[in-house]
Structure formats: structure tokens, C-alpha cells
Design an enzyme around this catalytic site. Structure first.
Site, mmCIF file in Angstrom:
data_model
loop_
_atom_site.group_PDB
_atom_site.id
_atom_site.type_symbol
_atom_site.label_atom_id
_atom_site.label_comp_id
_atom_site.label_asym_id
_atom_site.label_seq_id
_atom_site.Cartn_x
_atom_site.Cartn_y
_atom_site.Cartn_z
ATOM 1 N N GLU A 363 -28.414 46.035 55.993
ATOM 2 C CA GLU A 363 -28.091 44.800 55.248
ATOM 3 C C GLU A 363 -28.122 45.044 53.737
ATOM 4 O O GLU A 363 -28.567 44.200 52.960
ATOM 5 C CB GLU A 363 -28.968 43.639 55.699
HETATM 6 N N1 CAA Z 1 -21.819 35.203 47.360
HETATM 7 C C1 CAA Z 1 -20.585 34.712 47.067
HETATM 8 N N2 CAA Z 1 -19.601 35.484 46.557
HETATM 9 C C2 CAA Z 1 -19.885 36.771 46.319
HETATM 10 C C3 CAA Z 1 -21.149 37.337 46.593
HETATM 11 C C4 CAA Z 1 -22.143 36.493 47.132
HETATM 12 N N3 CAA Z 1 -23.358 36.948 47.428
HETATM 13 N N4 CAA Z 1 -21.124 38.640 46.258
HETATM 14 C C5 CAA Z 1 -19.891 38.883 45.789
HETATM 15 N N5 CAA Z 1 -19.145 37.756 45.824
HETATM 16 C C6 CAA Z 1 -17.761 37.584 45.376
HETATM 17 C C7 CAA Z 1 -17.643 37.870 43.880
HETATM 18 O O1 CAA Z 1 -17.945 36.726 43.116
HETATM 19 C C8 CAA Z 1 -16.203 38.288 43.753
HETATM 20 O O2 CAA Z 1 -15.385 37.157 43.756
HETATM 21 P P1 CAA Z 1 -14.261 36.916 42.597
HETATM 22 O O3 CAA Z 1 -13.371 38.107 42.692
HETATM 23 O O4 CAA Z 1 -13.612 35.632 42.999
HETATM 24 O O5 CAA Z 1 -15.007 36.860 41.315
HETATM 25 C C9 CAA Z 1 -15.931 39.028 45.064
HETATM 26 O O6 CAA Z 1 -16.923 38.543 45.998
HETATM 27 C C10 CAA Z 1 -16.072 40.521 44.935
HETATM 28 O O7 CAA Z 1 -17.382 40.778 44.475
HETATM 29 P P2 CAA Z 1 -17.803 42.101 43.728
HETATM 30 O O8 CAA Z 1 -16.790 42.429 42.668
HETATM 31 O O9 CAA Z 1 -19.218 41.970 43.315
HETATM 32 O O10 CAA Z 1 -17.641 43.161 44.899
HETATM 33 P P3 CAA Z 1 -18.019 44.686 44.966
HETATM 34 O O11 CAA Z 1 -16.930 45.407 45.644
HETATM 35 O O12 CAA Z 1 -18.472 45.161 43.620
HETATM 36 O O13 CAA Z 1 -19.245 44.700 46.023
HETATM 37 C C11 CAA Z 1 -21.538 44.652 46.682
HETATM 38 C C12 CAA Z 1 -20.420 44.066 45.827
HETATM 39 C C13 CAA Z 1 -22.714 43.735 46.396
HETATM 40 C C14 CAA Z 1 -21.879 46.056 46.299
HETATM 41 C C15 CAA Z 1 -21.127 44.577 48.187
HETATM 42 O O14 CAA Z 1 -20.118 45.520 48.480
HETATM 43 C C16 CAA Z 1 -22.305 44.792 49.107
HETATM 44 O O15 CAA Z 1 -23.088 43.886 49.353
HETATM 45 N N6 CAA Z 1 -22.439 46.019 49.661
HETATM 46 C C17 CAA Z 1 -23.443 46.285 50.670
HETATM 47 C C18 CAA Z 1 -22.911 45.975 52.029
HETATM 48 C C19 CAA Z 1 -23.989 45.673 53.018
HETATM 49 O O16 CAA Z 1 -24.995 45.051 52.705
HETATM 50 N N7 CAA Z 1 -23.757 46.074 54.262
HETATM 51 C C20 CAA Z 1 -24.657 45.765 55.308
HETATM 52 C C21 CAA Z 1 -23.917 45.791 56.600
HETATM 53 S S1 CAA Z 1 -24.507 44.649 57.776
HETATM 54 C C22 CAA Z 1 -25.869 45.312 58.464
HETATM 55 O O17 CAA Z 1 -26.467 46.222 57.982
HETATM 56 C C23 CAA Z 1 -26.304 44.562 59.675
HETATM 57 C C24 CAA Z 1 -27.334 45.175 60.525
HETATM 58 O O18 CAA Z 1 -27.234 46.284 61.005
HETATM 59 C C25 CAA Z 1 -28.499 44.374 60.924
#
Ligand code: CAA
Length: 379
Positions: A363
Site C-alpha cells: 500500500e
Molecule cells: N487523492 C486524490 N487525488 C490524488 C491523490 C489522492 N490521494 N493522489 C494523487 N491524486 C491526483 C493528483 O491530484 C493528480 O491530479 P491532477 O492531475 O488533476 O492534478 C493526479 O492524481 C496525479 O497525481 P500525481 O501527479 O501526484 O501522480 P504521480 O504519478 O506523481 O503518483 C504517487 C503519485 C503518490 C507516487 C502514486 O503513484 C502512489 O501512490 N504510488 C504508490 C502506489 C501504491 O501505493 N501501491 C500499492 C498497491 S496496493 C497494495 O499494496 C495492496 C495490498 O497488497 C494489500
């Protein structure tokens, strides 16, 4: 300000603690060894209403809140982190986006049976080339009349192979990455859906983690969650809450390890006295307990904020970061308190230590939590 839990929360804690001790703990080591998921445990959680804690009764839930949900994850993980994450992925990652973004029909068709526990939920975001960079996904969804045709694969799927309903993200516009991402509800018996490789893991071994594959998988348009292009935000918002579920899991793992270490340190005699009487051990236990309490407070705070309808994304990233690191530190110290015995499977602390590691990875890795927090405090 009031730090005391309500009667309802105390009641849920007691119920889950009893259930965890009586029904989950006895087979935890064996299921870990055999890498065996036990559907019966999930069914028993359903009977107690644990599979739908935060959802309203009209959708099959028990109408409680995110704090109660976190308390339940914590108590389960205190004896078995695999059971904790099964419920966490089911509730936070599959239930939440349907509750938040689903139509009334989708909630009745999918959230209700999940909340009642007759169906298990999963979440498909990660791909071989798209882990921390969630926007780099390759799975596509092409519109074809009243269906979408999904092609691609997702990896590291918690509840993979045992889930009946998956919330999945795919590109409806491959030229625009995040803004071309769309969310779908996919049933495990849709044509073209299959389950791939099952991972052999260091920890949470009785929680199945698999690949899921889409080969011209036909998904009705009515199973699109939100609008085309909403998918990335739905994925990110889902993880905001999911991360706090993992924080609760980490608090539970750490508490379970501390419980075992305290008992052992009081019993184990060396140099004519219990090892707990040595400051070297006593101070270790004190630091472990203090870190757990801080992690718990961060976790409960984020859950409370979400339950109040207040912003919680930053707090949830903080709770996951701090609780995950706490779980790793505390479980490693617990093994140290046990000495050679802690390194064996005769005691549960080696399992807690193996289980703790994943809370620093899934996550969103700890590095991604720092990225999220730093972006939020500097924007
Ligand atoms: N809430 C609402 N909108 C959001 C947001 C949030 N928390 N985070 C980003 N956004 C929106 C941004 O505002 C942006 O929108 P606009 O273009 O309209 O401004 C858009 O989404 C893109 O955002 P970013 O430019 O910030 O995107 P990014 O490519 O830089 O990525 C990141 C951001 C935080 C690094 C994201 O890629 C991330 O969270 N990566 C980690 C993925 C992850 O957690 N994976 C886990 C997999 S699930 C798992 O693990 C389950 C399990 O096994 C139990």
C-alpha cells in the site's frame, strides 16, 4: 478532547479479541507454515459482522466507523497478520471504492454481499512495471458496445484467487496515463479472467498473493466505477484509507510481539533472576511499548478523521509510515528478548518479525509515504 474509546468501540475490541484468541490464534502458525488460506475464518468473521464494519446496514454492513474497523484489524493482527490483511484488503481496497464511487445498483450488487461476507473482495492496481509508479500501468480496457475488453495482468494481489470481486484499474486512453485510467468491478467468473502465479512469501503466508490475468476479459459497461478517466484518483483515494488499515495491522503485529516478549521476559530466568529485571531488557520493553502507543494514537487519529468526514490522507500516510517502522523495530527486538528461542518456530515472534516487513512495503512503500507527506506539507 477525549482519548477514551466509546462503549461501542470497547465492545467491538472485546468481541474481536475473543474471536482472535479462540478462533484465529490456534491455527495461525500452522496456516503460516502451510501457506493456507482458511475460508472458514472469513465466514466466521462474516457471522460476527466484521466483513462490513464501516458500511451502513442498507448495504449489508453493521453501520459502525473506521475506528472500529481499525480496532478489529489490530486485534486480528495481534495474533495473525494474514487474517488482518485479508479483512483490510477486503474492506478498504475493494469495499471502500464501491461504497464511495459506486452507483446504487453497484452497491447492492457488490458491496452488500461483500459486507455480508458471502463474497470476498480484492484490488488490482500493481503491475510488473508499475509498482511505486502507479501511473505507469499497461493494462488496457477497450470499449466494445456495452462491454469493455480488458487485457493485461496485475501482480501482488492480496486475496488473489480467493476473492470473488476485484476492483481493477486499466487504461481506457493509453495515451494519457493517469488521466486515461478507469476503474472497473470485475467478477472472478467473468470470461477472460484468470488467476496466475501464487507468490511464495517471507511473511503473511496464509494470505494468498497472486497474479490476476485479463485476456480479452469482458466487463459490462455497468461495471465501470465512476467515469472514464476517474480511475487514478479513485485508486489514490482508496489507498489513502487503505494505508491506515495497514497501520492498524502493524500496530497489532507489534502489540502481539510485545505481549509475547513481556511474558517471556518475566518468566525466563538467567543469572538467578527474570531477564525483565535487567535494564537491558526492561528498557527495551519500555521503548517497544512507547512506540506502539504512539503508532496506535496516529492510527486512531487518522481513523477518527475519516469517520468525521475530515481530510485524512496525510495522517494516514504518517500512521502507515510510523506504525510500519514500529512493527519492524518492535518485532526485531522481541526476537532479541527471546534470544535463541526467538529464532525458532517454537515461539510466535519470528512469525511476527517476518509479517512486519510487508507493512513497510505494501500500500505504498515507506519511501512513497514520505513522498506523499512531503508533497502535502509543502504544497
Ligand atoms: N487523492 C486524490 N487525488 C490524488 C491523490 C489522492 N490521494 N493522489 C494523487 N491524486 C491526483 C493528483 O491530484 C493528480 O491530479 P491532477 O492531475 O488533476 O492534478 C493526479 O492524481 C496525479 O497525481 P500525481 O501527479 O501526484 O501522480 P504521480 O504519478 O506523481 O503518483 C504517487 C503519485 C503518490 C507516487 C502514486 O503513484 C502512489 O501512490 N504510488 C504508490 C502506489 C501504491 O501505493 N501501491 C500499492 C498497491 S496496493 C497494495 O499494496 C495492496 C495490498 O497488497 C494489500
Amino acid at each position: 478532547m477525549n482519548f477514551r474509546l466509546s462503549e461501542e468501540h470497547e465492545m467491538i475490541r472485546k468481541m474481536v479479541r475473543d474471536f482472535a484468541r479462540n478462533e484465529v490464534a490456534p491455527t495461525a502458525a500452522e496456516r503460516d507454515e502451510e501457506e493456507r488460506f482458511d475460508r472458514e475464518i472469513f465466514d466466521k468473521m462474516a457471522e460476527l459482522g466484521l466483513t462490513g464494519i464501516p458500511w451502513p446496514e442498507e448495504y449489508g454492513g453493521i453501520g459502525s466507523d473506521y475506528l472500529a474497523y481499525c480496532i478489529a484489524i489490530e486485534e486480528l493482527s495481534r495474533v495473525c497478520a494474514s487474517t488482518g490483511v485479508t479483512l483490510s484488503a477486503h474492506t478498504s481496497l475493494a469495499g471502500w471504492p464501491i461504497y464511495k464511487f459506486g452507483s446504487e445498483e453497484q452497491k447492492q450488487q457488490y458491496l452488500r454481499p461483500m459486507a455480508e461476507g458471502s463474497k470476498i473482495g480484492g484490488y488490482g492496481l500493481t503491475e510488473p512495471g508499475s509498482g511505486s509508479d502507479a501511473g505507469a500501468m499497461r493494462t488496457t480496457a477497450r470499449r466494445d458496445g456495452d462491454h469493455y475488453i480488458l487485457n493485461g495482468s496485475k501482480i501482488f494481489i492480496t486475496n488473489g484467487g480467493v476473492a470473488d470481486i476485484y476492483v481493477v484499474f486499466a487504461l481506457t486512453d493509453p495515451s494519457s496515463k493517469q488521466k486515461g485510467t478507469t476503474a472497473f468491478i470485475v467478477e472472478s467468473d467473468f470470461p477472460g479472467f484468470s488467476v496466475g502465479k501464487k507468490e511464495k512469501k517471507l511473511g503473511i503466508r496464509s494470505s494468498p498473493t497472486t497474479e490476476i490475468i485479463f485476456e480479452d476479459c469482458k466487463v459490462p459497461v455497468t461495471n465501470r466505477l465512476g467515469e472514464e478517466g476517474d480511475g487514478f484518483k479513485i485508486a489514490m483515494m482508496t489507498l489513502d484509507g487503505g494505508r491506515n488499515g495497514i497501520a492498524a495491522q502493524a500496530v497489532g503485529i507489534a502489540q502481539g510481539a510485545l505481549d509475547a516478549a513481556v511474558d517471556y521476559a518475566k518468566e525466563r530466568q538467567q543469572f538467578g533472576k527474570p531477564i525483565a529485571a535487567n535494564q537491558g531488557i526492561g528498557f527495551k520493553l519500555a521503548d517497544m511499548a512507547t512506540n506502539i502507543e504512539a503508532a496506535r494514537l496516529l492510527t486512531y487519529q487518522a481513523a477518527w478523521l475519516e469517520s468525521q468526514g475530515l481530510p485524512y490522507g496525510k495522517e494516514s500516510a504518517m500512521s502507515k509510515l510510523f506504525a510500519g517502522d514500529t512493527a519492524m523495530k518492535v518485532t526485531t527486538e522481541a526476537v532479541q528478548v527471546f534470544g535463541g528461542y526467538g529464532y525458532t518456530k517454537d515461539y510466535p515472534v519470528e512469525r511476527f518479525m517476518r509479517d512486519a516487513k510487508i507493512t513497510q512495503i505494501y500500500e505504498g512503500t515507506q519511501e512513497i509515504q514520505r513522498l506523499v507527506i512531503s508533497r502535502m506539507i509543502t504544497k
